[in-house]
Design an enzyme around this catalytic site. Structure first.
Site, short mmCIF file in Angstrom:
data_model
loop_
_atom_site.label_atom_id
_atom_site.label_comp_id
_atom_site.label_asym_id
_atom_site.label_seq_id
_atom_site.Cartn_x
_atom_site.Cartn_y
_atom_site.Cartn_z
N GLU A 210 4.87 -23.09 24.66
CA GLU A 210 6.05 -22.28 25.01
C GLU A 210 7.29 -22.92 24.39
OE1 GLU A 210 5.31 -20.42 29.32
OE2 GLU A 210 5.26 -22.59 29.34
N VAL A 211 8.05 -22.10 23.66
CA VAL A 211 9.32 -22.55 23.09
C VAL A 211 10.41 -22.01 24.02
CG1 VAL A 211 10.87 -22.41 21.11
CG2 VAL A 211 8.37 -22.47 20.75
#
Ligand SMILES: NC(=O)c1ccc[n+]([C@@H]2O[C@H](COP(=O)([O-])OP(=O)(O)OC[C@H]3O[C@@H](n4cnc5c(N)ncnc54)[C@H](O)[C@@H]3O)[C@@H](O)[C@H]2O)c1
Ligand SMILES: O=C(O)[C@@H](O)[C@@H](O)[C@H](O)[C@@H](O)CO
Length: 319
Positions: free
Chosen positions: A154-155
């Site tokens: 996840e960014v």
């Protein structure tokens, strides 16, 4: 060609993973498998040999044993040549003060071209970044255990994160063979841990209320709806099933779901009692050295088989 924030091809890039524990050593494999030069900063000098052995074994398992030559282990961020670094991924313990103190030091040490990412499981990046001049180049980069096998990362954008930083991280992680998703608002737990904890809250409440055993909850997920998740996520699966049925069931079930704001006693008591799972020989299940070994082997075999099944749906490593 280098990105404006310093992320070009992985094989042209240099990364630092700060914290060489459970996650740090596996995150290093994700970088090294794409031929990114990687430094691991781990203050426990005695752990360096084990980090190298573990990383090497995991690179060997994917046919890239020689990429271990791109790994360097050091004890302190002062031992890193920051002029060569493009990306820093923080993997220190989930303690806010430890993380904030590290990022405060990095604000002085890491040149402005270095992207500063945190693998925190829960803290919004804005909380870690508060008051720092580096907020624009800070982002969450949340991996899943084991990081070299589970494809998702996840960014996470904070309110001050430059969009170019998020885009650079997303492109870079795809080239490392990961599946990056963008978390557009900086909420605790991001996307996946919010989903996991929503499920976990209900699972632990069902145990607390005596409705189900831990074994039956695990079976309900693994051999029931969880089994389908390799083929379709929870939204796509309901496209198959029909949203009318789902909406009707939701209207009946939602009012009865657990909405407790604190973990129920059956979970909260575990850390107090020291029964925290494999690490202590007892959690909801009982463990011996032999059963731990057998379970870990089974678990990794099934996870790797899942990777095989997803095959072409995963990004190709592009050094
Ligand atoms: N374990 C998981 O399942 C998991 C999954 C995703 C994200 N995370 C997150 O990743 C981070 C690391 O978790 P972990 O499970 O690897 O923890 P860990 O305790 O296994 O490893 C942390 C490492 O950091 C080192 N360390 C401590 N202070 C340091 C410092 N100031 N500088 C450099 N190194 C330092 C420790 O010696 C240790 O080796 C946490 O934020 C955690 O929430 C964990
Ligand atoms: O599932 C994972 O590996 C991650 O989401 C972690 O961030 C984390 O350790 C969670 O287990 C915390 O609930």
């Amino acid at each position: 060609m280098k990105h404006e924030n310093g992320l070009g091809a992985p094989s042209d890039s240099c990364a630092v993973v700060v914290g060489g524990g459970t996650m740090g050593a596996d995150v290093a494999v994700v970088l090294l498998r794409a031929a990114c030069k990687t430094w691991v900063v781990e203050p426990r000098q005695e752990a360096h040999g084990e980090i190298r052995r573990k990383v090497h074994a995991n690179l060997e398992a994917i046919g890239k044993p020689r990429n271990i030559e791109l790994l360097q282990t050091v004890r302190s961020i002062d031992d890193v040549d920051w002029s060569r670094i493009d990306l820093m991924i923080e993997c220190v313990p989930e303690v806010l003060d430890i993380k904030r103190s590290l990022f405060k030091q990095l604000a002085d040490k890491a040149p402005s071209s270095v992207i500063l990412a945190s693998n925190s499981s829960s803290f919004p990046i804005s909380q870690i970044a508060e008051g720092l001049p580096t907020q624009g180049r800070m982002a969450g980069l949340h991996f899943f255990m084991p990081a070299h096998i589970v494809p998702l990362v996840e960014v996470v954008l904070g309110p001050d994160t430059d969009n170019s930083v998020a885009q650079a991280l997303r492109a870079f992680m795809r080239r490392c063979g990961s599946v990056p998703i963008l978390v557009r608002k900086d909420v605790p737990g991001f996307i996946a841990n919010r989903l996991q904890h929503a499920l976990g809250r209900e699972a632990f409440s069902l145990i607390q209320e005596g409705i189900a055993s831990p074994e039956d909850i695990d079976a309900a997920v693994r051999f029931g709806f969880g089994f389908r998740y390799l083929a379709a996520g929870p939204i796509m699966q309901k496209e198959h099933a029909g949203l009318d049925v789902h909406a009707a069931a939701a209207a009946t079930i939602y009012p009865t779901l657990s909405n407790t704001a604190v973990p129920p006693p059956v979970l909260a008591s575990k850390p107090q009692d020291g029964t925290i799972g494999m690490k202590s020989g007892k959690g909801f299940y009982e463990w011996t050295d032999e059963t731990i070994l057998a379970e870990r082997q089974r678990y990794n075999r099934v996870l790797r088989a899942g990777l095989e099944i997803l095959g072409d749906e995963l990004p190709r490593i592009d050094p």
